[in-house]
Design a protein around this motif. Structure first.
Motif, mmCIF file in Angstrom:
data_model
loop_
_atom_site.group_PDB
_atom_site.id
_atom_site.type_symbol
_atom_site.label_atom_id
_atom_site.label_comp_id
_atom_site.label_asym_id
_atom_site.label_seq_id
_atom_site.Cartn_x
_atom_site.Cartn_y
_atom_site.Cartn_z
ATOM 1 N N GLU A 281 -32.699 10.268 -21.302
ATOM 2 C CA GLU A 281 -33.630 9.782 -20.842
ATOM 3 C C GLU A 281 -34.842 9.154 -21.629
ATOM 4 N N GLY A 282 -34.417 8.777 -22.942
ATOM 5 C CA GLY A 282 -35.373 8.046 -23.720
ATOM 6 C C GLY A 282 -35.976 9.075 -24.796
ATOM 7 N N ILE A 283 -35.640 10.455 -24.351
ATOM 8 C CA ILE A 283 -36.089 11.661 -25.215
ATOM 9 C C ILE A 283 -35.313 12.101 -26.289
ATOM 10 N N THR A 284 -35.646 12.166 -27.378
ATOM 11 C CA THR A 284 -34.741 12.830 -28.554
ATOM 12 C C THR A 284 -34.734 14.549 -28.196
ATOM 13 N N PHE A 285 -33.532 14.979 -28.126
ATOM 14 C CA PHE A 285 -33.358 16.577 -28.170
ATOM 15 C C PHE A 285 -32.761 16.713 -29.468
ATOM 16 N N VAL A 286 -33.556 17.915 -30.112
ATOM 17 C CA VAL A 286 -32.725 18.243 -31.533
ATOM 18 C C VAL A 286 -32.433 19.758 -31.289
ATOM 19 N N ILE A 287 -31.386 20.251 -31.891
ATOM 20 C CA ILE A 287 -31.110 21.773 -31.827
ATOM 21 C C ILE A 287 -30.953 22.075 -33.408
ATOM 22 N N THR A 288 -31.661 23.177 -33.951
ATOM 23 C CA THR A 288 -31.352 23.738 -35.177
ATOM 24 C C THR A 288 -30.847 24.861 -35.217
ATOM 25 N N VAL B 211 -42.632 18.594 -28.655
ATOM 26 C CA VAL B 211 -42.496 19.856 -27.901
ATOM 27 C C VAL B 211 -41.469 20.948 -28.544
ATOM 28 N N LEU B 212 -41.648 22.108 -28.655
ATOM 29 C CA LEU B 212 -41.069 23.225 -29.045
ATOM 30 C C LEU B 212 -40.545 23.989 -28.049
ATOM 31 N N GLY B 213 -39.298 24.498 -28.168
ATOM 32 C CA GLY B 213 -38.907 25.511 -27.114
ATOM 33 C C GLY B 213 -37.677 26.289 -27.792
ATOM 34 N N HIS B 214 -37.412 27.536 -27.155
ATOM 35 C CA HIS B 214 -36.266 28.277 -27.319
ATOM 36 C C HIS B 214 -35.038 27.522 -27.025
ATOM 37 N N LYS B 215 -35.007 27.496 -25.647
ATOM 38 C CA LYS B 215 -33.701 26.634 -25.128
ATOM 39 C C LYS B 215 -33.692 25.163 -25.114
ATOM 40 N N CYS B 216 -32.713 24.658 -25.290
ATOM 41 C CA CYS B 216 -32.609 23.189 -25.277
ATOM 42 C C CYS B 216 -32.391 22.859 -23.862
ATOM 43 N N ILE B 217 -33.167 21.964 -22.992
ATOM 44 C CA ILE B 217 -33.254 21.663 -21.745
ATOM 45 C C ILE B 217 -32.316 20.425 -21.528
ATOM 46 N N ALA C 137 -42.460 12.399 -30.082
ATOM 47 C CA ALA C 137 -41.333 12.425 -31.332
ATOM 48 C C ALA C 137 -40.157 13.111 -30.962
ATOM 49 N N GLY C 138 -40.150 14.208 -29.973
ATOM 50 C CA GLY C 138 -38.959 14.786 -29.644
ATOM 51 C C GLY C 138 -39.098 16.177 -29.198
ATOM 52 N N CYS C 139 -38.129 16.747 -28.711
ATOM 53 C CA CYS C 139 -37.855 18.060 -28.154
ATOM 54 C C CYS C 139 -36.852 18.975 -29.245
ATOM 55 N N LEU D 133 -37.455 18.882 -14.057
ATOM 56 C CA LEU D 133 -38.909 18.527 -13.811
ATOM 57 C C LEU D 133 -39.306 18.188 -15.139
ATOM 58 N N CYS D 134 -39.162 18.950 -16.081
ATOM 59 C CA CYS D 134 -39.890 19.060 -17.669
ATOM 60 C C CYS D 134 -39.390 17.678 -18.153
ATOM 61 N N ILE D 135 -38.095 17.498 -17.989
ATOM 62 C CA ILE D 135 -37.547 15.990 -18.433
ATOM 63 C C ILE D 135 -38.362 14.820 -17.853
ATOM 64 N N LYS D 136 -38.530 15.134 -16.601
ATOM 65 C CA LYS D 136 -39.260 13.930 -15.918
ATOM 66 C C LYS D 136 -40.571 13.791 -16.162
#
Length: 294
Positions: A228-235, A154-160, A212-214, A180-183
């Motif tokens: 919540e078990g989800i890998t969040f990465v900021i570049t 999952v790609l996006g501009h802002k980190c949720i 894989a991650g956001c 809700l997206c995280i859910k």
């Protein structure tokens, strides 16, 4: 810097190229509001950078891509989600890449040929300057019903994530409908079904799928966390953060000369071994490489 990134993508034989947003046509600080003619030239230059590029390009709309960041009057020119989508992801589709998109083409997904990997490019400015519309989240839920063995990115501009993308002094919390997206993403990982705010999802039929991650930009520094078990990465990208705004404990490479210095993160995902690695090319060097299991 876009040309630097494109050359890196070709050199490393990437499957696709992701632009995580903020063309910044509203950020001419010599004039507030930024002039319409300057904005139009900036947008034309951006289109020209990509129109003949060989790889599929996935565009994520940023909060500085509409002309009105956080409601402030930054530019004489406005760009709607429909105009942005047609201008950029629509261009990728017209060049022959089989993107599946929402009605405005500002969000969608792409199945990497032969790789069992579905990549989502979401619009984090779809509801106000920071938020998802419920329609977009229903699209996400529907398209997360994937073929057996599929890995989603999952790609996006802002980190949720509620904290890791915040500048110093910002309040914790996510964007509109970010929870809700995280859910939905957590349910995808768990193979569950559910409903909230009129959005319905059912991942009980998915077999061997994984997230894989956001990955996001916007914050202008490097950070990561599992939530919540989800890998969040900021570049980091090419944006800057002042010393007073830089939060404690994050990684930030400075200075970066946009005309002379490469700063690109190349992402490699291995669905079979459930590994994701991020390789820094340029400023910051291999010390900024990151590895994740999912």
């Amino acid at each position: 810097h876009v040309l630097f990134a494109q050359r890196a993508a070709l050199a490393f034989k990437a499957d696709f190229f992701a632009d995580l947003g903020d063309i910044g046509f509203d950020r001419d600080l010599s004039s507030k509001p930024s002039k319409k003619e300057d904005a139009l030239l900036r947008l034309e230059s951006q289109r020209n950078l990509y129109k003949d590029f060989a790889l599929p390009v996935l565009f994520c709309m940023g909060n500085h891509d509409c002309g009105r960041a956080y409601g402030e009057f930054f530019s004489e020119f406005r760009l709607s989600t429909k105009e942005y989508g047609g201008m950029f992801n629509g261009m990728t589709k017209r060049k022959g890449s089989p993107l599946v998109t929402g009605p405005n083409e500002d969000y969608g997904c792409y199945d990497v040929p032969g790789k069992k990997c579905r990549v989502f490019f979401l619009n984090t400015s779809d509801s106000s300057e920071a938020g998802y519309s419920l329609e977009q989240l229903q699209f996400l839920a529907d398209c997360l019903q994937v073929p057996p063995g599929t890995c989603a990115v999952v790609l996006g501009h802002k980190c949720i994530h509620p904290t890791i993308g915040k500048w110093k002094g910002d309040k914790p919390g996510t964007i509109r409908n970010g929870d809700l997206c995280i859910k939905i993403l957590a349910a995808f990982r768990a193979g569950e079904k559910g409903e909230a705010e009129g959005v319905r999802w059912n991942f009980t039929g998915n077999k061997g799928s994984a997230l894989a991650g956001c990955l996001s930009g916007d914050s202008h520094f490097n950070n990561q966390a599992v939530y919540e078990g989800i890998t969040f990465v900021i570049t980091q990208g090419y944006g800057t953060v002042s010393t007073k705004d830089l939060p404690d404990g994050v990684d930030y490479v400075t200075p970066v000369d946009r005309t002379q210095t490469l700063l690109v993160d190349v992402v490699a995902v291995k669905p079979a071994t459930r590994e994701m690695k991020i390789f820094r090319i340029g400023a910051g060097g291999p010390e900024r490489d990151r590895a994740f299991k999912f």
